[in-house]
Design a protein around this motif. Structure first.
Motif, PDB file in Angstrom:
ATOM      1  N   LEU A  15     -30.068  -0.867 -10.322  1.00 31.49           N
ATOM      2  CA  LEU A  15     -28.622  -0.385 -10.033  1.00 31.49           C
ATOM      3  C   LEU A  15     -27.923  -0.828  -8.718  1.00 31.49           C
ATOM      4  O   LEU A  15     -28.671  -1.088  -7.662  1.00 31.49           O
ATOM      5  CB  LEU A  15     -28.695   1.418  -9.738  1.00 31.49           C
ATOM      6  CG  LEU A  15     -27.681   2.368 -10.138  1.00 31.49           C
ATOM      7  CD1 LEU A  15     -26.980   2.270 -11.596  1.00 31.49           C
ATOM      8  CD2 LEU A  15     -28.079   3.397  -9.712  1.00 31.49           C
ATOM      9  N   LEU A  58     -22.819   7.219 -12.592  1.00 33.88           N
ATOM     10  CA  LEU A  58     -23.407   5.942 -12.304  1.00 33.88           C
ATOM     11  C   LEU A  58     -23.385   5.073 -13.743  1.00 33.88           C
ATOM     12  O   LEU A  58     -23.565   5.563 -14.733  1.00 33.88           O
ATOM     13  CB  LEU A  58     -24.770   6.006 -11.925  1.00 33.88           C
ATOM     14  CG  LEU A  58     -25.327   6.708 -10.846  1.00 33.88           C
ATOM     15  CD1 LEU A  58     -26.681   7.141 -10.525  1.00 33.88           C
ATOM     16  CD2 LEU A  58     -24.964   6.110  -9.374  1.00 33.88           C
ATOM     17  N   ILE A  66     -21.385   2.329  -9.236  1.00 31.51           N
ATOM     18  CA  ILE A  66     -21.015   3.836  -8.800  1.00 31.51           C
ATOM     19  C   ILE A  66     -19.633   3.894  -8.927  1.00 31.51           C
ATOM     20  O   ILE A  66     -18.914   3.330  -8.590  1.00 31.51           O
ATOM     21  CB  ILE A  66     -21.477   4.130  -7.449  1.00 31.51           C
ATOM     22  CG1 ILE A  66     -23.016   3.813  -7.154  1.00 31.51           C
ATOM     23  CG2 ILE A  66     -21.135   5.565  -6.969  1.00 31.51           C
ATOM     24  CD1 ILE A  66     -23.199   3.862  -5.740  1.00 31.51           C
TER      25      ILE A  66
END
Length: 334
Positions: free
Chosen positions: A198, A210, A203
């Motif tokens: 991630l 997400l 975001i």
């Protein structure tokens, strides 16, 4: 008296003993002549050497699959090659690999790895030989008649009770963002690899989601999807943003991407300290799903949140739904 046939095919000199009868020898000669004529016309099977075919097949796989899949094929073909080389009479050509040899390979591998791994390897080898059939190197796929290993009935997944979650978080400590890592996994249901990959640009603060998406060096197991951000996750992300060191959300103290081995070891120590047994980082994903189901969320929604391609995978949590539905009905008093 013994009759023999001698001929050259694929630049190799071949001699075969036919037997004592001239008529049978003549029929065998005509059969070979027909095969050689077909080969010259491009109609006959071209019995390729394994040493030549394997690189050809792997080049084909690299061209038509993602890098991680191609890497797995390299490993599987390597296992098969090692097994064949260890045989008393190792087959040098594709045509010499028969169903009994593949069956031997299956029993050999089951002594070393899990049944599902053997089944996956058989699937890879089916493609390996199917491509050989398509290239006219062999007539039949030797995997075709091989049965896969029956899967044992899957056990209900281990998940953490609320009291265990409280104890675990208390024992995580304040170093290395272990508490934040555990909370993110518990509140999103992400796989460890998804959390590790991630990045900050994944975001969407406005939509509060997400984005699990394909990266240059990584593909999400369940494909791309959106994961909703709850209040707890947003607080953690905004706290981590203040200490941003790199493009990844979770990093080491030096700013490099976090490693599974180090995180797992710290997680294991925290579990041991909290008196929690038989759990892994993946158990946090099971905990996310299990508590959603027990809270009354339908399996279809849970499946979508987890990124399952098939809802049948999510059915491992169905017993929890039934238990809580029964509990709800028992509250009725007419």
């Amino acid at each position: 008296r013994q009759w023999w046939l001698a001929y050259t095919i694929d630049r190799e000199r071949v001699q075969k003993a036919i037997g004592p009868y001239k008529a049978i020898a003549e029929l065998a000669k005509k059969d070979i002549e027909v095969q050689m004529a077909k080969q010259r016309a491009g109609l006959a099977l071209v019995d390729r050497k394994l040493s030549e075919y394997i690189p050809q097949f792997l080049s084909h796989i690299r061209l038509h699959t993602k890098p991680s899949t191609a890497k797995r094929y390299v490993q599987v073909i390597g296992h098969l090659s090692d097994f064949l080389d260890a045989l008393e009479d190792p087959p040098s050509k594709l045509s010499r690999i028969s169903p009994p040899i593949i069956e031997q390979y299956k029993f050999h591998r089951i002594e070393l790895v899990k049944p599902q791994t053997v089944n996956y390897e058989l699937t890879c080898l089916h493609r390996f030989f199917r491509y050989a059939c398509e290239m006219n190197y062999i007539k039949e796929n030797p995997i075709q008649s091989i049965k896969k290993i029956s899967k044992p009935k899957r056990k209900a997944p281990r998940f953490l009770a609320k009291e265990e979650i409280t104890n675990l978080l208390r024992c995580c400590g304040t170093k290395h963002y272990l508490e934040e890592t555990v909370k993110l996994l518990l509140n999103t249901g992400m796989r460890w690899g998804e959390l590790r990959a991630l990045e900050w640009n994944d975001i969407d603060w406005n939509e509060k989601v997400l984005h699990i998406r394909i990266k240059e060096d990584w593909n999400p197991k369940g494909g791309e999807r959106k994961v909703p951000i709850n209040k707890s996750v947003e607080e953690i992300l905004r706290m981590l943003l203040k200490e941003k060191r790199n493009r990844w959300i979770l990093t080491t103290s030096t700013g490099s991407q976090i490693r599974h081995s180090r995180t797992w070891e710290r997680f294991r120590q925290a579990c041991q300290k909290a008196g929690i047994e038989n759990v892994t980082l993946h158990s946090l994903r099971h905990t996310f799903a299990s508590h959603l189901v027990m809270a009354g969320v339908d399996l279809a929604s849970v499946s979508k949140l987890l990124g399952h391609k098939d809802i049948s995978t999510t059915m491992i949590y169905s017993h929890l739904s039934q238990d809580h539905l029964r509990s709800a009905v028992e509250r009725l008093e007419f």
